[in-house]
Design a protein around this motif. Sequence first.
Motif, PDB file in Angstrom:
ATOM      1  N   SER A  22       0.836  -1.370  -0.021  1.00 51.16           N
ATOM      2  CA  SER A  22      -0.022  -0.001  -0.049  1.00 51.16           C
ATOM      3  C   SER A  22       0.931   1.348   0.041  1.00 51.16           C
ATOM      4  N   VAL A  23       0.164   2.590  -0.324  1.00 52.08           N
ATOM      5  CA  VAL A  23       1.167   3.682  -0.551  1.00 52.08           C
ATOM      6  C   VAL A  23       1.719   4.121   0.850  1.00 52.08           C
ATOM      7  N   SER A  24       0.789   3.619   2.032  1.00 52.53           N
ATOM      8  CA  SER A  24       1.409   4.074   3.162  1.00 52.53           C
ATOM      9  C   SER A  24       2.687   3.379   3.378  1.00 52.53           C
ATOM     10  N   MET A  25       3.266   2.331   2.994  1.00 51.69           N
ATOM     11  CA  MET A  25       4.518   1.745   3.233  1.00 51.69           C
ATOM     12  C   MET A  25       5.606   2.345   2.152  1.00 51.69           C
ATOM     13  N   TYR A  88       3.770  -0.215  -5.917  1.00 54.44           N
ATOM     14  CA  TYR A  88       2.825   0.369  -4.723  1.00 54.44           C
ATOM     15  C   TYR A  88       1.423   0.802  -5.219  1.00 54.44           C
ATOM     16  N   LEU A  89       0.207   0.273  -4.583  1.00 55.99           N
ATOM     17  CA  LEU A  89      -1.159   0.303  -5.071  1.00 55.99           C
ATOM     18  C   LEU A  89      -1.978   1.184  -4.025  1.00 55.99           C
ATOM     19  N   LEU A  98      -8.056  -8.443  -3.388  1.00 58.23           N
ATOM     20  CA  LEU A  98      -7.914  -9.358  -2.462  1.00 58.23           C
ATOM     21  C   LEU A  98      -6.274  -9.451  -2.109  1.00 58.23           C
ATOM     22  N   LEU A  99      -5.538  -8.492  -1.956  1.00 60.59           N
ATOM     23  CA  LEU A  99      -4.440  -8.604  -1.819  1.00 60.59           C
ATOM     24  C   LEU A  99      -3.885  -8.253  -0.431  1.00 60.59           C
ATOM     25  N   GLU A 100      -2.750  -8.788   0.049  1.00 59.45           N
ATOM     26  CA  GLU A 100      -2.222  -8.340   1.325  1.00 59.45           C
ATOM     27  C   GLU A 100      -0.901  -7.854   1.233  1.00 59.45           C
ATOM     28  N   GLU A 101      -0.423  -7.194   2.329  1.00 63.29           N
ATOM     29  CA  GLU A 101       0.973  -6.450   1.953  1.00 63.29           C
ATOM     30  C   GLU A 101       1.997  -7.518   1.701  1.00 63.29           C
TER      31      GLU A 101
END
Length: 302
Positions: A22-25, A88-89, A98-101
Motif C-alpha cells: 500500500s502507499v502508506s508503506m 505500490y497500489l 484481495l491482496l495483502e501486504e
Amino acid sequence: MFDHPIPRVFQNRFSTQYRCFSVSMLAGPNDRSDVEKGGKIIMPPSALDQLSRLNITYPMLFKLTNKNSDRMTHCGVLEFVADEGICYLPHWMMQNLLLEEGGLVQVESVNLQVATYSKFQPQSPDFLDITNPKAVLENALRNFACLTTGDVIAINYNEKIYELRVMETKPDKAVSIIECDMNVDFDAPLGYKEPERSAQHEDTADVEADHSGYVSDVGFRAFSGSGNRLDGKKKGVEPSPSPIKPGDIRRGIPNYDFKIGRITFIRNSRPLVKKVEEDESGSRFIAFSGEGQSLRKKGRKP
C-alpha cells in the motif's frame, strides 16, 4: 541470483510480477496521500526502461491480476520511483484484488477503448448528501486512468471517503477515461430505502356528503372593517363584525335530473317577475283628475 524478477517481453507486451504494498508503506519524506485518491500505481525504474524499448501505445495502461483469487483490475502508472521488484497500489485497489501486504500481482500492459458511458452505485446513502454528485465524481475521476466493471473505487470529498461500485461501462468492461466524453449515471445507493408514504383510503361510498356547512361567497359587506386613529392610539373595544343574515347566504340549486354524459343548457336561469294584477277600484293614473281649492270661498247668489 537476481534481486528482482526479470520482465518478459512477448510481441511488444510488458508482463511481469511484483510484490505489492500500500502507499502508506512508501518510504520518503513526502506525503503521498494523493495516490490514494486515484487509480494509478507506482512502479520501479526498471519497468520504465523495459517499456521505453517496446512499441506500446500511450498513455500506459496496465492489467493487474491476482492469480490466487482470480481477481483482476486495470490502472495507470503515476511514477517510476519504487524499489526494484516492488510496486505500490492504492488501498481500495488492493481490496478489490484481495491482496495483502507483500502479495504477488501480475502486471501486463494493455490497450483499452475510450469510455462512452459508465454507471456507478454508491455504497452508502450518505452519498446523497452531496449537492452536485456528478461534478464531484467528474473532479475525482481526473486522478483515474481507466475503469473496470465490478470494481469499488474510493473518492475523497470534503474530508470523507465515499465508495462507488462500477456497475457498467461502455463500450467494454474495461475502458480508458483519459480525454474522453463519457456519460455518467447513478444507481440507487446500497441500503437506500425510499420514504414511506402514508396511504389514505377514503371510503366515500357509504357516507353521504353533508353540504350544510358549505357557505358561498357573501360578497360586499358594508362597515365590516376596522378604523385607525390619527394619533396612533388603539381603540379599547375591538370592532365586532355585523352578523350574517340568512338572506345574505346564496346557495346553488342542484340539478336532481343530472345524468352522466349529458349536458343541460338552461336558457332562462332567472325566475320570471310576476305581474301585479291591477286593482278594480281604479289605481291607474288619470291626468287632470283632481279637484282645485280656493283660498277665499265666494258665496253663491241665491
